[in-house]
Each structure stands twice: as structure tokens, then as C-alpha cells.
Design a protein around this motif. Structure first.
Motif, PDB file in Angstrom:
ATOM      1  N   SER A  64      14.416   4.442  -8.854  1.00 51.54           N
ATOM      2  CA  SER A  64      12.998   4.338  -9.182  1.00 51.54           C
ATOM      3  C   SER A  64      12.260   5.338  -8.301  1.00 51.54           C
ATOM      4  O   SER A  64      12.852   5.918  -7.382  1.00 51.54           O
ATOM      5  CB  SER A  64      12.481   2.923  -8.920  1.00 51.54           C
ATOM      6  OG  SER A  64      12.302   2.707  -7.524  1.00 51.54           O
ATOM      7  N   PRO A  65      10.961   5.574  -8.527  1.00 51.76           N
ATOM      8  CA  PRO A  65      10.210   6.479  -7.642  1.00 51.76           C
ATOM      9  C   PRO A  65      10.255   6.070  -6.177  1.00 51.76           C
ATOM     10  O   PRO A  65      10.022   6.891  -5.298  1.00 51.76           O
ATOM     11  CB  PRO A  65       8.789   6.395  -8.209  1.00 51.76           C
ATOM     12  CG  PRO A  65       8.973   6.075  -9.651  1.00 51.76           C
ATOM     13  CD  PRO A  65      10.148   5.136  -9.687  1.00 51.76           C
ATOM     14  N   LEU A  66      10.570   4.806  -5.896  1.00 57.06           N
ATOM     15  CA  LEU A  66      10.621   4.332  -4.517  1.00 57.06           C
ATOM     16  C   LEU A  66      12.013   4.411  -3.913  1.00 57.06           C
ATOM     17  O   LEU A  66      12.170   4.257  -2.702  1.00 57.06           O
ATOM     18  CB  LEU A  66      10.111   2.888  -4.443  1.00 57.06           C
ATOM     19  CG  LEU A  66       8.653   2.660  -4.864  1.00 57.06           C
ATOM     20  CD1 LEU A  66       8.306   1.183  -4.793  1.00 57.06           C
ATOM     21  CD2 LEU A  66       7.710   3.465  -3.982  1.00 57.06           C
TER      22      LEU A  66
ATOM     23  N   ALA B 280      14.958  12.469  -5.320  1.00 55.87           N
ATOM     24  CA  ALA B 280      14.551  13.610  -6.135  1.00 55.87           C
ATOM     25  C   ALA B 280      13.936  13.075  -7.419  1.00 55.87           C
ATOM     26  O   ALA B 280      14.187  11.928  -7.812  1.00 55.87           O
ATOM     27  CB  ALA B 280      15.735  14.524  -6.447  1.00 55.87           C
ATOM     28  N   SER B 281      13.148  13.905  -8.050  1.00 50.15           N
ATOM     29  CA  SER B 281      12.490  13.490  -9.287  1.00 50.15           C
ATOM     30  C   SER B 281      12.453  14.662 -10.253  1.00 50.15           C
ATOM     31  O   SER B 281      12.156  15.798  -9.854  1.00 50.15           O
ATOM     32  CB  SER B 281      11.064  13.003  -9.009  1.00 50.15           C
ATOM     33  OG  SER B 281      10.413  12.616 -10.217  1.00 50.15           O
ATOM     34  N   ALA B 282      12.756  14.408 -11.521  1.00 50.39           N
ATOM     35  CA  ALA B 282      12.808  15.466 -12.535  1.00 50.39           C
ATOM     36  C   ALA B 282      11.574  15.408 -13.416  1.00 50.39           C
ATOM     37  O   ALA B 282      11.155  14.336 -13.850  1.00 50.39           O
ATOM     38  CB  ALA B 282      14.063  15.327 -13.387  1.00 50.39           C
TER      39      ALA B 282
ATOM     40  N   GLN C 221      12.197  17.697  -4.723  1.00 42.04           N
ATOM     41  CA  GLN C 221      12.911  17.004  -3.661  1.00 42.04           C
ATOM     42  C   GLN C 221      11.962  16.098  -2.877  1.00 42.04           C
ATOM     43  O   GLN C 221      10.800  16.429  -2.656  1.00 42.04           O
ATOM     44  CB  GLN C 221      13.542  18.022  -2.699  1.00 42.04           C
ATOM     45  CG  GLN C 221      14.510  18.985  -3.374  1.00 42.04           C
ATOM     46  CD  GLN C 221      15.733  18.282  -3.910  1.00 42.04           C
ATOM     47  OE1 GLN C 221      16.220  17.317  -3.319  1.00 42.04           O
ATOM     48  NE2 GLN C 221      16.240  18.763  -5.037  1.00 42.04           N
ATOM     49  N   ASP C 222      12.495  14.970  -2.445  1.00 36.82           N
ATOM     50  CA  ASP C 222      11.732  14.056  -1.599  1.00 36.82           C
ATOM     51  C   ASP C 222      11.325  14.791  -0.322  1.00 36.82           C
ATOM     52  O   ASP C 222      12.186  15.322   0.384  1.00 36.82           O
ATOM     53  CB  ASP C 222      12.596  12.848  -1.261  1.00 36.82           C
ATOM     54  CG  ASP C 222      11.814  11.728  -0.584  1.00 36.82           C
ATOM     55  OD1 ASP C 222      10.849  12.024   0.152  1.00 36.82           O
ATOM     56  OD2 ASP C 222      12.176  10.556  -0.790  1.00 36.82           O
TER      57      ASP C 222
ATOM     58  N   ARG D  99       0.847  -1.187   0.000  1.00 34.75           N
ATOM     59  CA  ARG D  99       0.000   0.000   0.000  1.00 34.75           C
ATOM     60  C   ARG D  99       0.879   1.233   0.000  1.00 34.75           C
ATOM     61  O   ARG D  99       1.807   1.318   0.808  1.00 34.75           O
ATOM     62  CB  ARG D  99      -0.918   0.018   1.222  1.00 34.75           C
ATOM     63  CG  ARG D  99      -1.916  -1.136   1.242  1.00 34.75           C
ATOM     64  CD  ARG D  99      -2.846  -1.045   2.433  1.00 34.75           C
ATOM     65  NE  ARG D  99      -3.835  -2.097   2.403  1.00 34.75           N
ATOM     66  CZ  ARG D  99      -4.209  -2.828   3.432  1.00 34.75           C
ATOM     67  NH1 ARG D  99      -3.643  -2.608   4.611  1.00 34.75           N
ATOM     68  NH2 ARG D  99      -5.127  -3.764   3.322  1.00 34.75           N
ATOM     69  N   GLU D 100       0.612   2.146  -0.881  1.00 40.83           N
ATOM     70  CA  GLU D 100       1.373   3.394  -0.939  1.00 40.83           C
ATOM     71  C   GLU D 100       0.644   4.462  -0.127  1.00 40.83           C
ATOM     72  O   GLU D 100      -0.477   4.833  -0.461  1.00 40.83           O
ATOM     73  CB  GLU D 100       1.552   3.843  -2.389  1.00 40.83           C
ATOM     74  CG  GLU D 100       2.384   2.873  -3.207  1.00 40.83           C
ATOM     75  CD  GLU D 100       2.630   3.369  -4.610  1.00 40.83           C
ATOM     76  OE1 GLU D 100       2.223   4.521  -4.914  1.00 40.83           O
ATOM     77  OE2 GLU D 100       3.219   2.627  -5.408  1.00 40.83           O
TER      78      GLU D 100
END
Length: 210
Positions: free
Chosen positions: A146-148, A152-154, A131-132, A6-7
Motif C-alpha cells: 500500500s502507499p504506507l 516505490a510507487s508506479a 522511489q521512497d 496524521r500523515e
């Protein structure tokens, strides 16, 4: 043994793209109007940028852009099930980043949603980096992010693209390594009459409680 995943507490982003055939003339008009505001351009130090006043949403020349933001905001509000609380634009401004200019890590206090729309993007980017938000993070290197497992994510910057995100989410824009300017329009959204419509307690009083 049965396993379930579960997220919890997702952080949504909304990415909206105008068809390129529509974005090109729309962006050309926006660019002309932005140039009128900042012309003649004052000198800025290397690595710095130009910004317009934060009132573009009140100017007739940006009426079509303001309408686009309002339509997009209503769609996001419906997704979040908060459409009963109308939102308003609290600030809207253009950013002109010449080569080597950047935006340091920041968020947008006292707003619910924020967003950016891309008018012009150099071939070399840069993207928008989020940023996370988790306060503590231990992520052993696995050889593949990965997203997990990333902190950070672009999100890719594309002319005609609008990205809407929670205002508390920290983000930055790396240095413009291209040879042309990166032009974007940022905006903030907040609930109208927030205290009157959305800030009341979410529980009901019962006898014996204070």
C-alpha cells in the motif's frame, strides 16, 4: 482510548490528462517536430536512447506545449500557495526510448518542480517509478503493498498525460519491453529571481539576538 492518524510531510504528485480526442492530434504534431530535431538519428548502443537539446521551450514549434506546461505550473503553484513567486521553465527536452532502453534512477537538481509529458507509449509500458525518499525504511512484508508499506510507487504512462513532481524526488524508467518507441517530453521549473523574492530569512530579528 481515542486514536488519531496524521500523515506528515506528504509528497504530492500532480497528474493531468488531456482528453484523448485532443491528445491524438497534439501528440502527432509533437512527434513530427521531435523527429525533425533528431533526424538523421545517430547510432546509439543497445539500451540507450535519443534526447533532444534542452531548449524546446524556446522553439516556436513547441509554443503550444510550453503554454500547457506554464498553465499547469500555475495551477500547481496555487495548490502549494507559492503563486506569488512566478516560475519559469529552465529546461525542456524530448526522450525517445526504443525497445530495451531505460532511464536509471535520478533526480533533477537545482529546480523546484519537474515533469514529464507522454507523446507515445508502447502497449507494454513502462511506467514511471518513484522511489521512497525516506533515508531509512523497515517494512515487514504483509502480503499486500500500500502507499504506507511500499518503498516505490508506479505512475502509469499514458499518451496525453502530464506528471509533475518535486524535483528532488528520485525516479527511474524501467526497460522498454514493448515493440515500439516510448516518446516523452521532460521539463524543469524554478522560481524567477529566487534569491530576491523567496530566499530571505523567515524569522524576525529581536533585540539581543544575532
Amino acid at each position: 482510548m481515542k486514536q488519531q492518524v496524521r500523515e506528515l510531510f506528504p509528497t504530492p504528485l500532480w497528474v493531468l490528462d488531456i482528453p484523448p480526442s485532443d491528445a491524438a492530434p497534439f501528440n502527432a504534431k509533437l512527434r513530427d517536430e521531435i523527429e525533425k530535431i533528431i533526424s538523421p538519428r545517430p547510432n546509439v548502443p543497445s539500451g540507450s536512447n535519443w534526447q533532444t537539446p534542452h531548449d524546446l521551450h524556446t522553439r516556436p514549434a513547441f509554443a503550444d506545449f510550453t503554454k500547457l506546461v506554464e498553465i499547469s505550473a500555475r495551477s500547481v503553484a496555487q495548490f502549494l500557495n507559492v503563486e506569488r513567486y512566478p516560475m519559469m521553465i529552465t529546461g525542456c527536452w524530448a526522450n525517445i526510448n526504443p525497445p530495451s532502453a531505460y532511464h536509471p534512477t535520478h533526480n533533477h537538481p537545482n529546480n523546484y518542480l519537474s515533469g514529464v509529458y507522454y507523446v507515445a507509449v508502447p502497449e507494454a509500458g513502462p511506467d514511471l517509478i518513484f522511489q521512497d525518499p525516506r533515508p531509512s525504511l523497515i517494512m515487514p512484508w504483509t502480503g499486500k503493498l500500500s502507499p504506507l508499506t511500499a518503498n516505490a510507487s508506479a505512475e502509469q504512462a499514458v499518451p496525453g498525460r502530464m506528471i509533475i513532481f518535486p524535483s528532488w524526488l528520485r525516479h527511474h524508467v524501467p526497460s522498454n519491453e514493448g515493440t515500439s518507441e516510448r516518446i516523452s517530453i521532460s521539463f524543469n521549473l524554478m522560481f524567477r529571481n529566487f534569491a530576491e523574492t523567496a530566499a530571505s530569512p523567515r524569522w524576525k530579528a529581536t533585540a539581543g539576538q544575532e
